[in-house]
Design a protein around this motif. Sequence first.
Motif, PDB file in Angstrom:
ATOM      1  N   GLY A 222       0.812  -1.215   0.000  1.00 45.23           N
ATOM      2  CA  GLY A 222       0.000   0.000   0.000  1.00 45.23           C
ATOM      3  C   GLY A 222       0.842   1.259   0.000  1.00 45.23           C
ATOM      4  N   LEU A 223       1.967   1.219   0.711  1.00 44.39           N
ATOM      5  CA  LEU A 223       2.859   2.375   0.762  1.00 44.39           C
ATOM      6  C   LEU A 223       3.484   2.630  -0.606  1.00 44.39           C
ATOM      7  N   ILE A 224       3.872   1.571  -1.291  1.00 46.16           N
ATOM      8  CA  ILE A 224       4.468   1.726  -2.615  1.00 46.16           C
ATOM      9  C   ILE A 224       3.434   2.262  -3.606  1.00 46.16           C
ATOM     10  N   VAL A 225       2.186   1.794  -3.465  1.00 48.23           N
ATOM     11  CA  VAL A 225       1.114   2.333  -4.303  1.00 48.23           C
ATOM     12  C   VAL A 225       0.951   3.832  -4.060  1.00 48.23           C
ATOM     13  N   THR A 226       1.051   4.242  -2.788  1.00 45.41           N
ATOM     14  CA  THR A 226       0.861   5.647  -2.430  1.00 45.41           C
ATOM     15  C   THR A 226       1.936   6.540  -3.038  1.00 45.41           C
ATOM     16  N   LEU A 227       3.092   5.976  -3.342  1.00 44.43           N
ATOM     17  CA  LEU A 227       4.130   6.776  -3.987  1.00 44.43           C
ATOM     18  C   LEU A 227       3.659   7.327  -5.324  1.00 44.43           C
TER      19      LEU A 227
END
Length: 349
Positions: A222-227
Amino acid sequence: MKRFFSASEPTPDAPGQVPASQPAPAVASAAPAGSPAQLSFEQRDGVNGSYFNWLFDNADVTGLDTTPHENQVLDALTAILASQQSGAALVRRLPGLLPQLLQSLRSDNFSGAQLSRTISNDVVLVAAVIRMANTSFKGSGTTITSVEHAVMLIGQEGLRHLITSVAFRPIIDLNSGQYTRLLAPRIWDQSERCAVANRMLAEDMGIDPFEAFLAGLVQNVGLIVTLRIMDQMSRGEKELGSEMFCARLVRDARILTCSIGREWNFPERVVTAIGEQAGMRKGVPVSPLGRLLTQSDYLSKVRILVDNERLGKDDPVLFKGLSPRAMACYRELDAIDDDVAAAPAAPAP
């Protein structure tokens, strides 16, 4: 997809200790071997703060309040969580060949020859499998060049871990904007180290090693998607990275990870453990895998920060409450090559 990630019956032997590549101080008040670390809030909060300061590489953003730009990013993430939008649609799907391989590996009577033929259709997997086999048997005087030979040396459990790692690595798109390009490799490095720590410590805690590995590997999806949201809203300035922004970002990104995990039909224990990291509060019960994930997340972040000279390797506060087994795990968390995140290879026949 759930059947692809269900644990198979055999479990890998706990890896043996190797000579320490990173010295660590003697541990005061160590936890019993096999038990999760008794990490204080101050320990975890201090390490998380240092980690995100290093991650964003932005010493200029020091305010406790979020900036207008940060609020825009957080609002966009909140809107995704509140909408009917598919979280899984925001990341690349598993390549079609990989679920087929994972399905084959669930069988106790898997065919090495059949697997070799399937793997041979993917040049990335061919390189990873042969590289892992040669890494595992380095010093034997023999160079592995055959995919079939490599498959038999690595073994069933090693292949499950290796293929899963390869399946999720394409989540990072280095052709994206500055935040994905700069931050995603660092986040993936931490995820892989966390996954390895999880697997190393799982068996002593009675946890399935593959589920533990999977939880560590995907916790930051999810954090990588948020990038991508940051890239879309970026004005080319370093305006992200305040303490409050990072706290809210990580919490909401883990909720997004859980949403993605459910769409991909990950084991419920994996999704639960990741979700527990987002809402961890004193006195709230946490699952065994959730406690393990907290410890491995901490160990991997400390090791990265020490390696990058952001924390002192001899600071006893960092290691307070860790068991001897956790400390041995910490010493083995070197930077991970593309294939090293896979499980230890099977004994040579």
